[in-house]
Scaffold this motif. Sequence first.
Motif, PDB file in Angstrom:
ATOM      1  N   ASP A 194      64.113  47.941  63.279  1.00 13.97           N
ATOM      2  CA  ASP A 194      63.679  49.000  64.184  1.00 13.97           C
ATOM      3  C   ASP A 194      63.609  50.370  63.505  1.00 13.97           C
ATOM      4  OD1 ASP A 194      66.375  49.118  63.817  1.00 13.97           O
ATOM      5  OD2 ASP A 194      66.858  49.653  65.897  1.00 13.97           O
ATOM      6  N   SER A 195      63.799  50.394  62.195  1.00 19.64           N
ATOM      7  CA  SER A 195      63.753  51.677  61.473  1.00 19.64           C
ATOM      8  C   SER A 195      62.304  52.082  61.213  1.00 19.64           C
ATOM      9  CB  SER A 195      64.494  51.569  60.143  1.00 19.64           C
ATOM     10  OG  SER A 195      65.875  51.376  60.354  1.00 19.64           O
ATOM     11  N   LEU A 196      62.101  53.384  61.124  1.00 16.75           N
ATOM     12  CA  LEU A 196      60.783  53.926  60.819  1.00 16.75           C
ATOM     13  C   LEU A 196      60.781  54.399  59.367  1.00 16.75           C
ATOM     14  CD1 LEU A 196      57.984  54.828  62.090  1.00 16.75           C
ATOM     15  CD2 LEU A 196      59.007  57.113  62.235  1.00 16.75           C
ATOM     16  N   VAL A 197      59.739  54.021  58.624  1.00  9.39           N
ATOM     17  CA  VAL A 197      59.596  54.439  57.235  1.00  9.39           C
ATOM     18  C   VAL A 197      58.392  55.364  57.143  1.00  9.39           C
ATOM     19  CG1 VAL A 197      59.211  53.703  54.850  1.00  9.39           C
ATOM     20  CG2 VAL A 197      60.601  52.282  56.397  1.00  9.39           C
ATOM     21  N   VAL A 198      58.593  56.528  56.541  1.00  3.98           N
ATOM     22  CA  VAL A 198      57.520  57.507  56.383  1.00  3.98           C
ATOM     23  C   VAL A 198      57.237  57.667  54.887  1.00  3.98           C
ATOM     24  CG1 VAL A 198      56.751  59.862  56.847  1.00  3.98           C
ATOM     25  CG2 VAL A 198      58.310  58.714  58.448  1.00  3.98           C
ATOM     26  N   ALA A 199      56.029  57.274  54.487  1.00  2.00           N
ATOM     27  CA  ALA A 199      55.626  57.394  53.087  1.00  2.00           C
ATOM     28  C   ALA A 199      54.708  58.600  52.930  1.00  2.00           C
ATOM     29  CB  ALA A 199      54.920  56.127  52.627  1.00  2.00           C
ATOM     30  N   CYS A 200      54.993  59.431  51.935  1.00  2.00           N
ATOM     31  CA  CYS A 200      54.210  60.645  51.685  1.00  2.00           C
ATOM     32  C   CYS A 200      53.480  60.526  50.347  1.00  2.00           C
ATOM     33  CB  CYS A 200      55.120  61.860  51.681  1.00  2.00           C
ATOM     34  SG  CYS A 200      56.187  61.985  53.138  1.00  2.00           S
ATOM     35  N   ARG A 201      52.236  60.970  50.345  1.00  3.21           N
ATOM     36  CA  ARG A 201      51.383  61.003  49.151  1.00  3.21           C
ATOM     37  C   ARG A 201      50.800  59.649  48.773  1.00  3.21           C
ATOM     38  NH1 ARG A 201      55.527  64.701  46.394  1.00  3.21           N
ATOM     39  NH2 ARG A 201      54.853  66.807  46.976  1.00  3.21           N
ATOM     40  N   PHE A 202      51.615  58.576  48.812  1.00  2.00           N
ATOM     41  CA  PHE A 202      51.109  57.246  48.447  1.00  2.00           C
ATOM     42  C   PHE A 202      51.563  56.207  49.473  1.00  2.00           C
ATOM     43  CE2 PHE A 202      51.365  59.570  44.436  1.00  2.00           C
ATOM     44  CZ  PHE A 202      50.089  59.360  43.930  1.00  2.00           C
ATOM     45  N   GLN A 203      50.677  55.245  49.743  1.00  3.17           N
ATOM     46  CA  GLN A 203      50.982  54.178  50.689  1.00  3.17           C
ATOM     47  C   GLN A 203      51.687  53.018  49.986  1.00  3.17           C
ATOM     48  OE1 GLN A 203      47.793  53.129  53.577  1.00  3.17           O
ATOM     49  NE2 GLN A 203      46.462  54.461  52.350  1.00  3.17           N
ATOM     50  N   PHE A 204      52.308  52.163  50.808  1.00  2.00           N
ATOM     51  CA  PHE A 204      52.813  50.899  50.293  1.00  2.00           C
ATOM     52  C   PHE A 204      51.625  49.948  50.125  1.00  2.00           C
ATOM     53  CE2 PHE A 204      56.640  52.507  52.518  1.00  2.00           C
ATOM     54  CZ  PHE A 204      57.515  52.501  51.441  1.00  2.00           C
ATOM     55  N   PRO A 205      51.594  49.207  49.030  1.00  2.00           N
ATOM     56  CA  PRO A 205      50.410  48.376  48.772  1.00  2.00           C
ATOM     57  C   PRO A 205      50.244  47.182  49.706  1.00  2.00           C
ATOM     58  CG  PRO A 205      52.095  47.973  47.115  1.00  2.00           C
ATOM     59  CD  PRO A 205      52.569  49.145  47.928  1.00  2.00           C
ATOM     60  N   GLY A 206      51.347  46.627  50.222  1.00  2.00           N
ATOM     61  CA  GLY A 206      51.236  45.407  51.017  1.00  2.00           C
ATOM     62  C   GLY A 206      51.527  45.573  52.493  1.00  2.00           C
ATOM     63  N   LEU A 207      51.953  46.734  52.916  1.00  2.32           N
ATOM     64  CA  LEU A 207      52.298  46.968  54.318  1.00  2.32           C
ATOM     65  C   LEU A 207      51.186  47.755  55.013  1.00  2.32           C
ATOM     66  CD1 LEU A 207      56.082  47.936  54.042  1.00  2.32           C
ATOM     67  CD2 LEU A 207      55.122  45.753  54.794  1.00  2.32           C
ATOM     68  N   LYS A 208      50.956  47.425  56.268  1.00  8.64           N
ATOM     69  CA  LYS A 208      49.936  48.115  57.036  1.00  8.64           C
ATOM     70  C   LYS A 208      50.584  49.242  57.831  1.00  8.64           C
ATOM     71  CE  LYS A 208      46.264  47.384  60.430  1.00  8.64           C
ATOM     72  NZ  LYS A 208      45.580  46.388  61.296  1.00  8.64           N
ATOM     73  N   PRO A 209      50.125  50.461  57.646  1.00  5.48           N
ATOM     74  CA  PRO A 209      50.737  51.581  58.385  1.00  5.48           C
ATOM     75  C   PRO A 209      50.381  51.518  59.862  1.00  5.48           C
ATOM     76  CG  PRO A 209      48.824  52.328  57.150  1.00  5.48           C
ATOM     77  CD  PRO A 209      49.057  50.910  56.734  1.00  5.48           C
ATOM     78  N   ILE A 210      51.301  51.995  60.665  1.00  8.24           N
ATOM     79  CA  ILE A 210      51.033  52.043  62.104  1.00  8.24           C
ATOM     80  C   ILE A 210      50.434  53.386  62.512  1.00  8.24           C
ATOM     81  CG2 ILE A 210      52.831  50.375  62.645  1.00  8.24           C
ATOM     82  CD1 ILE A 210      54.655  52.687  63.434  1.00  8.24           C
ATOM     83  N   LYS A 211      50.552  54.367  61.627  1.00 13.83           N
ATOM     84  CA  LYS A 211      50.022  55.691  61.935  1.00 13.83           C
ATOM     85  C   LYS A 211      49.752  56.464  60.656  1.00 13.83           C
ATOM     86  CE  LYS A 211      50.930  59.375  65.317  1.00 13.83           C
ATOM     87  NZ  LYS A 211      51.940  59.906  66.274  1.00 13.83           N
ATOM     88  N   GLU A 212      48.712  57.274  60.681  1.00 10.07           N
ATOM     89  CA  GLU A 212      48.375  58.140  59.547  1.00 10.07           C
ATOM     90  C   GLU A 212      48.247  59.570  60.057  1.00 10.07           C
ATOM     91  OE1 GLU A 212      44.557  58.832  56.590  1.00 10.07           O
ATOM     92  OE2 GLU A 212      45.209  56.760  56.977  1.00 10.07           O
ATOM     93  N   ILE A 213      48.950  60.468  59.408  1.00  6.13           N
ATOM     94  CA  ILE A 213      48.974  61.861  59.852  1.00  6.13           C
ATOM     95  C   ILE A 213      48.559  62.756  58.690  1.00  6.13           C
ATOM     96  CG2 ILE A 213      50.397  63.730  60.777  1.00  6.13           C
ATOM     97  CD1 ILE A 213      52.261  61.579  61.912  1.00  6.13           C
ATOM     98  N   GLY A 214      47.635  63.672  58.929  1.00  4.62           N
ATOM     99  CA  GLY A 214      47.219  64.615  57.896  1.00  4.62           C
ATOM    100  C   GLY A 214      46.093  64.066  57.042  1.00  4.62           C
ATOM    101  N   SER A 215      45.806  64.801  55.963  1.00  5.56           N
ATOM    102  CA  SER A 215      44.723  64.405  55.062  1.00  5.56           C
ATOM    103  C   SER A 215      45.034  64.866  53.641  1.00  5.56           C
ATOM    104  CB  SER A 215      43.390  65.016  55.523  1.00  5.56           C
ATOM    105  OG  SER A 215      43.476  66.446  55.537  1.00  5.56           O
ATOM    106  N   GLY A 216      44.352  64.238  52.703  1.00  6.25           N
ATOM    107  CA  GLY A 216      44.524  64.612  51.302  1.00  6.25           C
ATOM    108  C   GLY A 216      45.947  64.375  50.823  1.00  6.25           C
TER     109      GLY A 216
END
Length: 245
Positions: A205-227
Amino acid sequence: MEYRVVDTLKQELEARSISTSKPVQAKKDDLGLGDPGDCKVCQELQDEFRKNPGGVKPKNIGLIIAAGIGGVAVAISAICVPFVAPALRKYCLPYVPATDTQVSNVLKALSNRSGTVLDIGSGDGRIVLAAAKQGFFATGVELNRWLVYYSRIRARLDGLSSKTGFYRTDLWKHNLNQYDNIVIFGVEQMMSDLEKKMLTEVKSDSLVVACRFQFPGLKPIKEIGSGVDTVWTYKIPSEDKSKST
C-alpha cells in the motif's frame, strides 16, 4: 758647524722625498670592492652595491602566499571529495538540488497521503523538510556526510527536528518496508536495480514517487509535470511482490 746643519737638513729632505715618493696604498674597502680607478661605470656600480650590499634575508611573503594557497587547496579538497566521490561508486548519484517545481510536483504526488516519507538520496534535505511541513514524518538517507549535517541544521533552524530524520546510509543497505511513501531522485542507470529492490521490500500500500527517470518495468499510475520536473507515482501490487520473491 755650518756643514753639520746643512748635512742634517739635507738628510731630512732626502728622507721626506723618499717617503713621499712611495706609492700610497688605497684604503682597504670594507666590502672588498677595491679602487675603481678612473672607471666611471665601475664607480656607479660600487655605489649601488654599497647601498644594497646583500646579505639581508629575503622576505617571506612568497612563502606565506604559497602556504596559504596550499591550505586553501587542502580545505577545498576535503569539502569537495564527498561531492565527487559518488562518481566512483557503482552508480553515480551526484548531488543535484531539486528545483522548486520538482518539490511542488512531489508534494502534489503526496497529496491525500499520510504517514511516513523516505527520500532516497536526500541531498540538502529540501524534499524531507517540505514533506514535514505538510504533516509527514520524513526521513532522508544520504551518503554525503556534509549534506546530512547541513540538512540536520536546516531542520533545527526550521523547527522541524522532531518531524525529520537524516541519516548517512547506503540506500542499497537500507530497508524500505517501514515507509508509507518513498521518493527517489535517481539516475537512469540505477532504476532497474532499484525497481527490483522496491518489488522485494516496499509495502503493497506504499506510494513510490520517481523523479526525473521512470522505472523500466513498472507502469506509473500518475504523471505530474513535464520535462526534467516530471514525477511519476507507483504502487507496488501484492501480486508483483509475490512474483519477485
